[in-house]
Design a protein around this motif. Sequence first.
Motif, short mmCIF file in Angstrom:
data_model
loop_
_atom_site.label_atom_id
_atom_site.label_comp_id
_atom_site.label_asym_id
_atom_site.label_seq_id
_atom_site.Cartn_x
_atom_site.Cartn_y
_atom_site.Cartn_z
N GLY A 407 26.76 -2.48 13.46
CA GLY A 407 28.01 -1.79 13.72
C GLY A 407 28.72 -2.41 14.91
O GLY A 407 28.99 -3.60 14.95
N SER A 408 29.00 -1.61 15.91
CA SER A 408 29.70 -2.10 17.10
C SER A 408 28.75 -2.27 18.28
O SER A 408 29.20 -2.45 19.40
CB SER A 408 30.83 -1.13 17.47
OG SER A 408 30.30 0.16 17.73
N SER A 409 27.43 -2.19 18.02
CA SER A 409 26.49 -2.29 19.12
C SER A 409 25.58 -3.50 18.95
O SER A 409 25.36 -3.97 17.84
CB SER A 409 25.62 -1.02 19.20
OG SER A 409 24.82 -0.90 18.05
N GLU A 410 25.09 -3.98 20.05
CA GLU A 410 24.16 -5.11 20.08
C GLU A 410 24.65 -6.29 19.25
O GLU A 410 23.95 -6.81 18.39
CB GLU A 410 22.76 -4.67 19.59
CG GLU A 410 22.26 -3.35 20.12
CD GLU A 410 22.25 -3.26 21.64
OE1 GLU A 410 22.43 -4.29 22.32
OE2 GLU A 410 22.07 -2.16 22.17
N ILE A 411 25.88 -6.73 19.49
CA ILE A 411 26.43 -7.89 18.78
C ILE A 411 25.89 -9.13 19.46
O ILE A 411 26.13 -9.37 20.65
CB ILE A 411 27.97 -7.88 18.81
CG1 ILE A 411 28.51 -6.57 18.22
CG2 ILE A 411 28.53 -9.08 18.05
CD1 ILE A 411 30.01 -6.42 18.33
N VAL A 412 25.14 -9.93 18.72
CA VAL A 412 24.48 -11.10 19.28
C VAL A 412 24.71 -12.32 18.39
O VAL A 412 25.14 -12.21 17.24
CB VAL A 412 22.96 -10.87 19.44
CG1 VAL A 412 22.69 -9.68 20.33
CG2 VAL A 412 22.29 -10.69 18.09
N MET A 433 27.18 -10.66 23.09
CA MET A 433 28.63 -10.70 23.23
C MET A 433 29.10 -9.91 24.46
O MET A 433 28.60 -8.82 24.75
CB MET A 433 29.31 -10.14 21.98
CG MET A 433 29.08 -10.96 20.72
SD MET A 433 29.57 -12.68 20.86
CE MET A 433 27.96 -13.48 21.02
N LYS A 434 30.06 -10.50 25.17
CA LYS A 434 30.63 -9.87 26.35
C LYS A 434 32.06 -9.38 26.12
O LYS A 434 32.44 -8.33 26.62
CB LYS A 434 30.63 -10.86 27.52
CG LYS A 434 29.23 -11.30 27.94
CD LYS A 434 29.29 -12.30 29.07
CE LYS A 434 27.90 -12.73 29.53
NZ LYS A 434 27.96 -13.74 30.62
N SER A 435 32.84 -10.15 25.36
CA SER A 435 34.24 -9.81 25.16
C SER A 435 34.49 -9.09 23.84
O SER A 435 35.51 -8.43 23.67
CB SER A 435 35.10 -11.08 25.19
OG SER A 435 34.76 -11.93 24.11
N VAL A 436 33.58 -9.19 22.89
CA VAL A 436 33.75 -8.57 21.57
C VAL A 436 33.04 -7.23 21.57
O VAL A 436 31.82 -7.15 21.75
CB VAL A 436 33.19 -9.47 20.45
CG1 VAL A 436 33.40 -8.81 19.10
CG2 VAL A 436 33.85 -10.84 20.49
N GLU A 437 33.80 -6.14 21.38
CA GLU A 437 33.23 -4.80 21.43
C GLU A 437 33.08 -4.17 20.06
O GLU A 437 32.41 -3.16 19.89
CB GLU A 437 34.09 -3.90 22.32
CG GLU A 437 34.15 -4.37 23.77
CD GLU A 437 35.02 -3.48 24.62
OE1 GLU A 437 35.66 -2.57 24.05
OE2 GLU A 437 35.05 -3.69 25.86
N GLU A 438 33.74 -4.73 19.06
CA GLU A 438 33.64 -4.22 17.70
C GLU A 438 33.21 -5.34 16.76
O GLU A 438 33.35 -6.52 17.09
CB GLU A 438 34.97 -3.62 17.24
CG GLU A 438 35.40 -2.40 18.05
CD GLU A 438 36.70 -1.82 17.52
OE1 GLU A 438 37.28 -2.44 16.60
OE2 GLU A 438 37.11 -0.75 18.00
N GLN A 439 32.73 -4.97 15.58
CA GLN A 439 32.23 -5.97 14.62
C GLN A 439 33.36 -6.92 14.22
O GLN A 439 34.34 -6.52 13.60
CB GLN A 439 31.68 -5.26 13.39
CG GLN A 439 31.05 -6.21 12.38
CD GLN A 439 30.40 -5.47 11.23
OE1 GLN A 439 30.18 -4.27 11.31
NE2 GLN A 439 30.08 -6.19 10.18
N ASN A 440 33.20 -8.17 14.58
CA ASN A 440 34.18 -9.20 14.24
C ASN A 440 33.46 -10.55 14.31
O ASN A 440 33.30 -11.13 15.39
CB ASN A 440 35.36 -9.16 15.21
CG ASN A 440 36.48 -10.11 14.80
OD1 ASN A 440 36.23 -11.18 14.22
ND2 ASN A 440 37.71 -9.72 15.09
N ASP A 441 33.01 -11.02 13.16
CA ASP A 441 32.20 -12.24 13.14
C ASP A 441 32.97 -13.45 13.65
O ASP A 441 32.40 -14.33 14.31
CB ASP A 441 31.70 -12.51 11.71
CG ASP A 441 30.54 -11.60 11.34
OD1 ASP A 441 30.14 -10.79 12.19
OD2 ASP A 441 30.04 -11.70 10.21
N TYR A 442 34.26 -13.52 13.35
CA TYR A 442 35.05 -14.68 13.75
C TYR A 442 35.21 -14.72 15.27
O TYR A 442 35.01 -15.77 15.90
CB TYR A 442 36.43 -14.66 13.07
CG TYR A 442 36.36 -14.49 11.57
CD1 TYR A 442 35.68 -15.42 10.79
CD2 TYR A 442 36.93 -13.38 10.94
CE1 TYR A 442 35.59 -15.26 9.42
CE2 TYR A 442 36.85 -13.22 9.58
CZ TYR A 442 36.18 -14.15 8.81
OH TYR A 442 36.09 -14.00 7.47
#
Length: 614
Positions: A407-412, A433-442
Amino acid sequence: MFDIQEELKKLPDKPGVYIMKDVNGIVIYVGKAVVLKNRVRQYFQNSANHPPKVCAMVSRIHEFEYIVTDTEVEALMLECNLIKKYKPKYNILLKDDKHYPYIKVTMNEQYPRILKTRRVEKDGAKYFGPYSSAFAVNDAIDTIKKLFPIKTCNRNLPRDIGKFRPCLNYHIRQCLGPCQGEVNREEYRNMMKKICSFLGGQYDEILNDLKGQMETAAQNLEFEKAAQLRNKINSIVQLSEAQKVLSADGQDRDIIGFAQNATDLCIQVFFVRNGRVVGREHFVFEGEGNEDVRYSLSTFIKQFYNTVQFVPSEIVIPQEIEDSGIIEQWLTGKRGFKVSLRVPQRGELVKFVKMVVQNAEISLKLYGERLRREGSIHEEGLKELTKALRLECIPDRIESYDISNTGSSEIVASMVVFENGRPARDEYRKFKMKSVEEQNDYASMQETLYRRLSRARRESEGEDGQAKFSKLPDLILVDGGLAHVNAAQQIADELGFDLVIAGMAKDDRHRTRALVYKGSEYELSSNMPMLRLITEIQDETHRVAVQYNRKLREKRYTHSELDDIEGIGDTRKKALIRHFKSLAAVKKAEISQLLEVDGINQKVAGKIYEYFRK
């Protein structure tokens, strides 16, 4: 000149076999059809509905021919024989078409013998097997010779009774001596019937008989004989434990399971005779990982049972296959008795199929590991990759990137490095991820590459002396299609790096399908070395990303207030909980009480006390 469209119009509405040939007249595919006209025409219709392997095959068809048969069963038999004869490139080929060994007990003779054979004939003898190897047969026969005093010579009895001197086995009591007329025919045949029961897995009667003899010998103070009988009993017990009992019904059946990965297919067969596993065999089909398994199983069964000497009454398969009814008719005719293909829905057979599938998965994994150890897939894969992307030289360093999130957590993101086609695990890097807070692979891919390349620039300019990112890749692979490649390329261009970037596209079953490069796709199904290499890179990149994501999630869910206190690590945290039994008790503890805990000094105790008193 052969006109395919004109020849398609001439196809009959009858069953038969069709033979596809390339421009050199070499047979590249053999197939069976219920209606030749309908089946053959399907190959030359909309190719979008065809799997990659079929598309590759159709593109090479220069001409075809067909053979009309009276029935579908005849077409099936002819298809099997033609595949065996021509070994077409695009058919699933059963390379191991050996005849499996059996144990033959010649109960059709007055004084039966025990033989090893690879042919099962209707001659009145009893056959046991198939065994997975000649070694297994020899081992079983040696065990029988230790347990039963059978004759091992080829003398024709009763014709040769009394004509020759007895052999050594007679003198050491390992043969009853039927050649000397010292045992009557019925007594000897009764012993052979016991051997047949033994080979059929019925050990209880023999064990009870031997135990009775051992007790009698012990009572008569014949201790040497009792010890010999005890050794025989132990041999039978060990053998019975080695043969796994799958079913109490004592039925003969073969159980088939399969496993697939992005490149290969493994089919495993367990041979069950009288309810016990007597052997197993597996077959790996390279390049069949993405094929429809129903077709693959159907083709395998036809080829496999066209070569084996014995067909059991039941063949258990994991799912329905093409032409199951026709295959049953063919196998029934081959065996002479009813043969059924069964797909279990419940009960113990479902568990047995799962067990066979697990063994197929293990065999497939071991096969891939062996290929990697040999190194051929790395060398050939790199050469093919260089050729496909038209690179100036073979890429020594390949960096691969994948994004994992919940989801929007632990984006790595993971950065996996392959050097000379092999994993360089010391070079792996992971990013949160530091700047990306929501799911966005690009956006996540862009942040990852920006941080990686910016770090490389700082290190090259001497601003950062750690040199963890100073090596630049010869090729960057990103998990995804054209949009992912464009997102990565944008960052490389902005930072002024001239890098080769390609995408690893997957199919709807999340398996490696193609490489995306410079706006076009390179289909990998027709290039096995390259497909193996890219699949290994993609799977490893995905594994590292998912593992890091899972680790962060577990850490978040197991987070304790103690983790926020300076000087408290996992060891001290465990020691505190172990001593006070709960976090609530730790919060109430005085400094003197905290100092009683192993590893807690005055400074740390003061920090804990102050933290919970604020």
